[in-house]
Design a protein around this motif. Structure first.
Motif, PDB file in Angstrom:
ATOM      1  N   ILE A 310       0.848  -1.193   0.000  1.00  0.00           N
ATOM      2  CA  ILE A 310       0.000   0.000   0.000  1.00  0.00           C
ATOM      3  C   ILE A 310       0.885   1.245   0.000  1.00  0.00           C
ATOM      4  O   ILE A 310       0.601   2.245  -0.675  1.00  0.00           O
ATOM      5  N   GLY A 311       2.004   1.169   0.725  1.00  0.00           N
ATOM      6  CA  GLY A 311       2.958   2.271   0.741  1.00  0.00           C
ATOM      7  C   GLY A 311       3.591   2.507  -0.619  1.00  0.00           C
ATOM      8  O   GLY A 311       3.810   3.659  -1.031  1.00  0.00           O
ATOM      9  N   ALA A 312       3.873   1.412  -1.333  1.00  0.00           N
ATOM     10  CA  ALA A 312       4.447   1.527  -2.678  1.00  0.00           C
ATOM     11  C   ALA A 312       3.465   2.213  -3.625  1.00  0.00           C
ATOM     12  O   ALA A 312       3.828   3.125  -4.380  1.00  0.00           O
ATOM     13  N   ALA A 313       2.199   1.777  -3.584  1.00  0.00           N
ATOM     14  CA  ALA A 313       1.170   2.380  -4.445  1.00  0.00           C
ATOM     15  C   ALA A 313       0.938   3.839  -4.074  1.00  0.00           C
ATOM     16  O   ALA A 313       0.815   4.708  -4.947  1.00  0.00           O
ATOM     17  N   ALA A 314       0.898   4.124  -2.762  1.00  0.00           N
ATOM     18  CA  ALA A 314       0.628   5.490  -2.291  1.00  0.00           C
ATOM     19  C   ALA A 314       1.727   6.457  -2.729  1.00  0.00           C
ATOM     20  O   ALA A 314       1.447   7.623  -3.040  1.00  0.00           O
ATOM     21  N   TYR A 315       2.964   5.975  -2.766  1.00  0.00           N
ATOM     22  CA  TYR A 315       4.087   6.839  -3.158  1.00  0.00           C
ATOM     23  C   TYR A 315       3.879   7.403  -4.567  1.00  0.00           C
ATOM     24  O   TYR A 315       4.081   8.605  -4.799  1.00  0.00           O
ATOM     25  N   TYR A 316       3.468   6.531  -5.511  1.00  0.00           N
ATOM     26  CA  TYR A 316       3.309   6.993  -6.897  1.00  0.00           C
ATOM     27  C   TYR A 316       2.111   7.924  -7.039  1.00  0.00           C
ATOM     28  O   TYR A 316       2.128   8.849  -7.861  1.00  0.00           O
ATOM     29  N   ASP A 317       1.071   7.718  -6.204  1.00  0.00           N
ATOM     30  CA  ASP A 317      -0.035   8.684  -6.163  1.00  0.00           C
ATOM     31  C   ASP A 317       0.453  10.013  -5.594  1.00  0.00           C
ATOM     32  O   ASP A 317       0.099  11.086  -6.086  1.00  0.00           O
ATOM     33  N   TYR A 318       1.270   9.933  -4.558  1.00  0.00           N
ATOM     34  CA  TYR A 318       1.770  11.133  -3.865  1.00  0.00           C
ATOM     35  C   TYR A 318       2.594  12.007  -4.808  1.00  0.00           C
ATOM     36  O   TYR A 318       2.380  13.224  -4.887  1.00  0.00           O
ATOM     37  N   ILE A 319       3.524  11.404  -5.546  1.00  0.00           N
ATOM     38  CA  ILE A 319       4.390  12.221  -6.414  1.00  0.00           C
ATOM     39  C   ILE A 319       3.637  12.752  -7.644  1.00  0.00           C
ATOM     40  O   ILE A 319       4.073  13.718  -8.263  1.00  0.00           O
ATOM     41  N   ARG A 320       2.488  12.115  -7.957  1.00  0.00           N
ATOM     42  CA  ARG A 320       1.645  12.630  -9.047  1.00  0.00           C
ATOM     43  C   ARG A 320       0.693  13.720  -8.555  1.00  0.00           C
ATOM     44  O   ARG A 320      -0.077  14.279  -9.335  1.00  0.00           O
ATOM     45  N   GLY A 321       0.693  13.965  -7.242  1.00  0.00           N
ATOM     46  CA  GLY A 321      -0.145  15.035  -6.700  1.00  0.00           C
ATOM     47  C   GLY A 321      -1.543  14.607  -6.294  1.00  0.00           C
ATOM     48  O   GLY A 321      -2.385  15.452  -5.971  1.00  0.00           O
ATOM     49  N   TYR A 322      -1.806  13.283  -6.302  1.00  0.00           N
ATOM     50  CA  TYR A 322      -3.141  12.820  -5.896  1.00  0.00           C
ATOM     51  C   TYR A 322      -3.281  12.869  -4.376  1.00  0.00           C
ATOM     52  O   TYR A 322      -2.382  12.433  -3.651  1.00  0.00           O
ATOM     53  N   ARG A 323      -4.404  13.428  -3.892  1.00  0.00           N
ATOM     54  CA  ARG A 323      -4.670  13.498  -2.454  1.00  0.00           C
ATOM     55  C   ARG A 323      -6.133  13.119  -2.188  1.00  0.00           C
ATOM     56  O   ARG A 323      -7.011  13.410  -3.009  1.00  0.00           O
ATOM     57  N   SER A 324      -6.382  12.520  -1.026  1.00  0.00           N
ATOM     58  CA  SER A 324      -7.751  12.289  -0.577  1.00  0.00           C
ATOM     59  C   SER A 324      -8.072  13.361   0.460  1.00  0.00           C
ATOM     60  O   SER A 324      -7.175  13.892   1.113  1.00  0.00           O
ATOM     61  N   ASP A 325      -9.365  13.667   0.618  1.00  0.00           N
ATOM     62  CA  ASP A 325      -9.723  14.598   1.694  1.00  0.00           C
ATOM     63  C   ASP A 325     -10.329  13.806   2.857  1.00  0.00           C
ATOM     64  O   ASP A 325     -10.384  12.579   2.824  1.00  0.00           O
ATOM     65  N   TYR A 326     -10.796  14.528   3.874  1.00  0.00           N
ATOM     66  CA  TYR A 326     -11.274  13.831   5.075  1.00  0.00           C
ATOM     67  C   TYR A 326     -12.646  13.187   4.904  1.00  0.00           C
ATOM     68  O   TYR A 326     -13.157  12.572   5.824  1.00  0.00           O
ATOM     69  N   SER A 327     -13.225  13.315   3.701  1.00  0.00           N
ATOM     70  CA  SER A 327     -14.479  12.589   3.430  1.00  0.00           C
ATOM     71  C   SER A 327     -14.186  11.156   2.953  1.00  0.00           C
ATOM     72  O   SER A 327     -15.110  10.390   2.681  1.00  0.00           O
ATOM     73  N   LEU A 328     -12.898  10.815   2.841  1.00  0.00           N
ATOM     74  CA  LEU A 328     -12.531   9.451   2.409  1.00  0.00           C
ATOM     75  C   LEU A 328     -13.286   8.423   3.246  1.00  0.00           C
ATOM     76  O   LEU A 328     -13.326   8.509   4.472  1.00  0.00           O
ATOM     77  N   ASN A 329     -13.898   7.461   2.563  1.00  0.00           N
ATOM     78  CA  ASN A 329     -14.709   6.465   3.262  1.00  0.00           C
ATOM     79  C   ASN A 329     -14.371   5.067   2.743  1.00  0.00           C
ATOM     80  O   ASN A 329     -13.777   4.920   1.678  1.00  0.00           O
ATOM     81  N   ALA A 330     -14.741   4.063   3.500  1.00  0.00           N
ATOM     82  CA  ALA A 330     -14.547   2.674   3.063  1.00  0.00           C
ATOM     83  C   ALA A 330     -15.521   2.365   1.930  1.00  0.00           C
ATOM     84  O   ALA A 330     -16.715   2.663   2.041  1.00  0.00           O
ATOM     85  N   ILE A 331     -15.004   1.783   0.834  1.00  0.00           N
ATOM     86  CA  ILE A 331     -15.864   1.378  -0.293  1.00  0.00           C
ATOM     87  C   ILE A 331     -15.622  -0.110  -0.544  1.00  0.00           C
ATOM     88  O   ILE A 331     -14.644  -0.488  -1.194  1.00  0.00           O
ATOM     89  N   PRO A 332     -16.484  -0.978   0.015  1.00  0.00           N
ATOM     90  CA  PRO A 332     -16.225  -2.428  -0.027  1.00  0.00           C
ATOM     91  C   PRO A 332     -16.167  -3.028  -1.431  1.00  0.00           C
ATOM     92  O   PRO A 332     -15.506  -4.034  -1.642  1.00  0.00           O
ATOM     93  N   ASN A 333     -16.861  -2.404  -2.409  1.00  0.00           N
ATOM     94  CA  ASN A 333     -16.872  -2.967  -3.778  1.00  0.00           C
ATOM     95  C   ASN A 333     -16.138  -2.080  -4.777  1.00  0.00           C
ATOM     96  O   ASN A 333     -16.455  -2.074  -5.955  1.00  0.00           O
ATOM     97  N   LEU A 334     -15.151  -1.356  -4.305  1.00  0.00           N
ATOM     98  CA  LEU A 334     -14.393  -0.426  -5.159  1.00  0.00           C
ATOM     99  C   LEU A 334     -13.775  -1.152  -6.354  1.00  0.00           C
ATOM    100  O   LEU A 334     -13.133  -2.186  -6.201  1.00  0.00           O
ATOM    101  N   LYS A 335     -13.998  -0.608  -7.545  1.00  0.00           N
ATOM    102  CA  LYS A 335     -13.436  -1.199  -8.771  1.00  0.00           C
ATOM    103  C   LYS A 335     -12.035  -0.638  -9.031  1.00  0.00           C
ATOM    104  O   LYS A 335     -11.776   0.530  -8.750  1.00  0.00           O
ATOM    105  N   LEU A 336     -11.167  -1.465  -9.590  1.00  0.00           N
ATOM    106  CA  LEU A 336      -9.812  -1.015  -9.920  1.00  0.00           C
ATOM    107  C   LEU A 336      -9.880   0.107 -10.942  1.00  0.00           C
ATOM    108  O   LEU A 336     -10.584  -0.005 -11.955  1.00  0.00           O
ATOM    109  N   GLY A 337      -9.144   1.194 -10.671  1.00  0.00           N
ATOM    110  CA  GLY A 337      -9.161   2.343 -11.590  1.00  0.00           C
ATOM    111  C   GLY A 337     -10.152   3.413 -11.184  1.00  0.00           C
ATOM    112  O   GLY A 337     -10.106   4.526 -11.686  1.00  0.00           O
ATOM    113  N   GLU A 338     -11.074   3.078 -10.258  1.00  0.00           N
ATOM    114  CA  GLU A 338     -12.036   4.083  -9.770  1.00  0.00           C
ATOM    115  C   GLU A 338     -11.378   4.947  -8.694  1.00  0.00           C
ATOM    116  O   GLU A 338     -10.522   4.496  -7.966  1.00  0.00           O
ATOM    117  N   ARG A 339     -11.841   6.178  -8.582  1.00  0.00           N
ATOM    118  CA  ARG A 339     -11.417   7.057  -7.494  1.00  0.00           C
ATOM    119  C   ARG A 339     -12.651   7.505  -6.748  1.00  0.00           C
ATOM    120  O   ARG A 339     -13.610   7.923  -7.357  1.00  0.00           O
TER     121      ARG A 339
END
Length: 339
Positions: A310-339
Motif C-alpha cells: 500500500i505504501g508503494a502504491a501510495a508513493y506513486y499517487d503522492y508524487i503525481r499530486g493525488y490526495r484524498s480529503d477527510y471525506s474518504l470512506n470505506a468502499i467495499p466494492n471499489l473497482k480497480l481504476g475508480e477514485r
C-alpha cells in the motif's frame, strides 16, 4: 531530491498491517498482525470478529511500524491507506486511523485501492520494473488480468465471471477436509499427489478469451467427491488437491500467455495471495521463459495482505499530486481504476 517516507495502513480483511516505505521501493518496516488462528476456528473470516480485532491491534501495529523503521510521525511525508475493496467494517478501522493521524499531524492523506497495492508489491523487490507491463492478480476475492499502462493507470482485460481463484481454493480445501486457509494447504498437500490423476475441466468463457470461470471446476470436484462417497471409493486427498490445482494453474497460465502474445508484452507480473502458490509461480515462470518474457513476482510475504504494498502504491499517487480529503470512506466494492 529528498527521500519520501509513506506510513501505510492495510486492514481490508483479517490482517492488521502497517509499514513505512521509502520512495515507493524500499521497505523500512512491514508489520502484519494476522488473525488466521481465530478465523480457522470458524472455517473462514468472520467480518465482525475481524473488525473488532483490527480495533484492538491497529494502534500497536502503527507504533511498531514506526519504531522498527526508526522514525517518528514527524519524519513521515504522507499517510497511505486501503479504502477498498474489502470488508466494510475492517476497512473503516484503517481509514479512521489514517484520517486521525493525517489530521493530527497535518499530513497528506492518500486512499489506495487494495488491488493496486497488490500490483505495486512487484515494485518493491524488482527495482527495474516500470510500466507498461501485464499483471495477473489472483486473490481470495479477485482474479484480474490487467494491463498496467502507467503508475496508477490500469486496464482490466480479463476478470472472473464467478468465483475468484482463491475462493475456489478455499471451497475445495474445505470439501476435501483440509480446512482454512485453503490455498497454502492445497499447495502443500499437492506435492504428494498426482496432478494427472483426475481430469477436471478447464473452462473457456464465451465472449472474452481472457475472462475466467472457476465455479464449474469447483462443482466438478464436489461431484467427484460425491461420486466416490456413493460408490464407497476411498478418496486420495493429495491427488484431488493436485489435480484441482493443476486445472486452476493451466487456465491462469494459458489465458495470461494468450494476452502476452496478443499484446506483445515483454514484461509479465503476478500478484495477490494466490500468486504465492508454488505450482502457479513455477508454471508461469516456465511459460514466460519459453516466450522470452521477463517474469516478476513478489516474495510470498508480499503476496499476502500487507501494508508495504500500500505504501508503494501510495508513493506513486503522492508524487503525481493525488490526495484524498477527510471525506474518504470505506468502499467495499471499489473497482480497480475508480477514485
Amino acid at each position: 531530491m529528498s527521500d519520501t517516507l509513506i506510513l501505510a495502513i492495510e486492514s481490508s480483511c483479517d490482517e492488521t498491517a502497517a509499514a513505512v516505505v521509502k520512495n515507493g521501493r524500499e521497505v523500512l518496516s512491514n508489520i502484519i498482525s494476522s488473525q488466521i488462528d481465530i478465523h480457522t476456528l470458524y472455517g473462514g473470516v468472520v467480518p465482525e470478529i475481524a473488525s473488532r480485532k483490527h480495533i484492538e491491534r491497529i494502534n500497536q501495529v502503527v507504533r511498531l511500524a514506526l519504531s522498527r523503521a526508526d522514525v517518528t510521525l514527524d519524519d513521515i511525508d504522507a499517510i497511505g491507506v486501503t479504502y477498498g475493496p474489502g470488508l466494510v467494517g475492517a476497512l473503516l478501522v484503517g481509514v479512521a486511523e489514517a484520517k486521525a493521524i493525517a489530521f493530527a499531524k497535518n499530513l497528506p492523506l492518500i486512499g489506495v485501492h487494495h488491488i493496486e497495492g497488490h500490483i505495486s508489491a512487484n515494485y518493491i523487490e524488482n527495482k527495474d520494473l516500470e510500466p507498461p507491463f501485464a499483471c495477473l492478480v489472483v486473490s481470495g476475492g479477485h482474479t484480474h488480468l490487467v494491463i498496467v499502462r502507467d503508475y496508477g493507470v490500469y486496464e482490466i482485460i480479463g476478470r472472473t465471471r464467478d468465483d475468484a481463484a482463491g475462493e475456489a481454493f478455499d471451497k475445495v480445501a474445505r470439501a476435501i477436509g483440509l480446512g482454512y486457509p485453503g490455498g497454502p494447504k492445497i499447495d502443500k498437500v499437492s506435492r504428494q499427489g498426482n496432478a494427472q490423476a483426475i481430469a477436471f475441466p478447464r473452462a473457456k468463457v464465451e465472449g472474452n478469451e481472457y475472462d475466467f470461470s472457476f465455479s464449474g471446476l469447483k462443482s466438478a470436484v464436489l461431484n467427484y467427491l460425491n461420486g466416490c462417497a456413493m460408490k464407497g471409493i476411498q478418496v486420495n486427498q493429495a491427488d484431488v488437491a493436485a489435480s484441482f490445482q493443476k486445472a486452476v494453474t493451466d487456465v491462469l497460465v494459458s489465458h495470461s500467455m494468450e494476452a502476452v502474445e496478443r499484446y506483445h508484452f515483454t514484461k509479465f507480473a503476478i500478484a495477490g495471495g494466490v500468486s504465492a502458490n508454488s505450482a502457479l509461480r513455477g508454471a508461469m515462470e516456465e511459460a514466460c521463459a519459453k516466450r522470452g518474457v521477463a517474469f516478476y513476482r513478489p516474495s510470498p510475504i508480499l503476496c499476502t495482505d500487507n501494508a508495504a504494498m500500500i505504501g508503494a502504491a501510495a508513493y506513486y499517487d503522492y508524487i503525481r499530486g493525488y490526495r484524498s480529503d477527510y471525506s474518504l470512506n470505506a468502499i467495499p466494492n471499489l473497482k480497480l481504476g475508480e477514485r
